[in-house]
Design an enzyme around this catalytic site. Sequence first.
Site, PDB file in Angstrom:
ATOM      1  N   ARG A  64     -56.951  -4.726  66.156  1.00 59.77           N
ATOM      2  CA  ARG A  64     -56.421  -5.594  65.088  1.00 59.77           C
ATOM      3  C   ARG A  64     -54.910  -5.477  65.012  1.00 59.77           C
ATOM      4  NH1 ARG A  64     -59.378  -8.242  61.365  1.00 59.77           N
ATOM      5  NH2 ARG A  64     -61.575  -7.715  61.398  1.00 59.77           N
ATOM      6  N   ARG A  90     -59.621 -14.750  59.753  1.00 58.25           N
ATOM      7  CA  ARG A  90     -59.415 -13.343  60.130  1.00 58.25           C
ATOM      8  C   ARG A  90     -59.010 -12.563  58.892  1.00 58.25           C
ATOM      9  NH1 ARG A  90     -62.005 -12.240  64.068  1.00 58.25           N
ATOM     10  NH2 ARG A  90     -60.746 -10.432  64.595  1.00 58.25           N
ATOM     11  N   HIS A 108     -60.351 -20.334  48.830  1.00 57.37           N
ATOM     12  CA  HIS A 108     -61.682 -19.754  49.062  1.00 57.37           C
ATOM     13  C   HIS A 108     -62.712 -20.661  48.410  1.00 57.37           C
ATOM     14  CE1 HIS A 108     -64.646 -16.603  49.735  1.00 57.37           C
ATOM     15  NE2 HIS A 108     -65.054 -16.772  48.498  1.00 57.37           N
ATOM     16  N   ASP A 144     -60.267 -11.622  49.351  1.00 55.97           N
ATOM     17  CA  ASP A 144     -60.585 -12.681  48.377  1.00 55.97           C
ATOM     18  C   ASP A 144     -60.371 -12.205  46.939  1.00 55.97           C
ATOM     19  OD1 ASP A 144     -63.327 -13.722  50.462  1.00 55.97           O
ATOM     20  OD2 ASP A 144     -61.227 -14.383  50.447  1.00 55.97           O
ATOM     21  N   GLU A 173     -60.702 -29.393  47.385  1.00 55.76           N
ATOM     22  CA  GLU A 173     -59.776 -28.418  47.977  1.00 55.76           C
ATOM     23  C   GLU A 173     -58.476 -29.116  48.375  1.00 55.76           C
ATOM     24  OE1 GLU A 173     -61.571 -26.220  51.167  1.00 55.76           O
ATOM     25  OE2 GLU A 173     -63.476 -26.106  50.140  1.00 55.76           O
TER      26      GLU A 173
HETATM   27  C1  GRF Z   1     -63.148 -24.954  53.927  1.00 52.40           C
HETATM   28  O1  GRF Z   1     -64.456 -24.881  53.406  1.00 52.40           O
HETATM   29  C2  GRF Z   1     -62.271 -24.020  53.140  1.00 52.40           C
HETATM   30  O2  GRF Z   1     -62.740 -23.788  51.832  1.00 52.40           O
HETATM   31  C3  GRF Z   1     -62.345 -22.747  53.897  1.00 52.40           C
HETATM   32  O3  GRF Z   1     -62.394 -23.142  55.267  1.00 52.40           O
HETATM   33  C4  GRF Z   1     -63.159 -24.363  55.332  1.00 52.40           C
HETATM   34  C5  GRF Z   1     -62.584 -25.285  56.369  1.00 52.40           C
HETATM   35  O4  GRF Z   1     -61.315 -25.641  55.959  1.00 52.40           O
HETATM   36  N1  GRF Z   1     -61.185 -21.939  53.603  1.00 52.40           N
HETATM   37  P1  GRF Z   1     -60.343 -26.548  56.912  1.00 52.40           P
HETATM   38  O5  GRF Z   1     -60.976 -27.910  57.070  1.00 52.40           O
HETATM   39  O6  GRF Z   1     -60.231 -25.844  58.269  1.00 52.40           O
HETATM   40  O7  GRF Z   1     -59.069 -26.602  56.143  1.00 52.40           O
END
Ligand code: GRF
Length: 196
Positions: A64, A90, A108, A144, A173
């Site tokens: 990592r 990650r 999230h 988170d 989102e």
């Molecule tokens: C989404 O569900 C988001 O909540 C999570 O990753 C998923 C894909 O997001 N963080 P994106 O289309 O790659 O932005």
Amino acid sequence: KRVAILISGGGSNMVALAQSMCGDHPARPVLVLSNNPQAGGLAKARGLHIPTMAIDHETYGVDRTGFEAALQKALETARPDIICLAGFMRILSPQFMEKWDGRMLNIHPSLLPKYKGLHTHARALEAGDAEHGCTVHEVTAALDDGPILGQARIKVQPDDTPQTLADRLLPLEHALYPAVLARFACGDRTPVILPA
Ligand code: GRF
């Protein structure tokens, strides 16, 4: 303000963020970086004329720190004021986090503090929750966790599946994250609650 966006997949949140940073918005995207060289979001970022970079975490195996050192080096070149994790899959170490403390956001897909980690839609359904949603928060060393900067809520329907929940949540989102970034870029940490 210079914003770097970290992705792992389709990057729909990255597109929403990038498109929001226009006109008199105080921020501009300076880099889209993916740990997955195949991420569809990289092509979308190129289409938006944003510099892109892929650092394949798999080339570092289980090391990592090697991956994070490469990530840190790329970010020091891009000099972001703010880093937005957007579908970035990650987990970053506390050592990495402390360099960006107070300057890193994440979205999230749950109403934190509920359902930290993965499979949030299935867990909300299993729990029989009447409401579900997504959260934008400051990233801290704990997964988170961190101060909540915005939330968007949806009603759970009786026939919902994890996929229908995810599909109904994604547009929210795309509304929430840019709204939070616009405030955060001005130093305003007043939480954004949607629907307004
Ligand atoms: C989404 O569900 C988001 O909540 C999570 O990753 C998923 C894909 O997001 N963080 P994106 O289309 O790659 O932005």
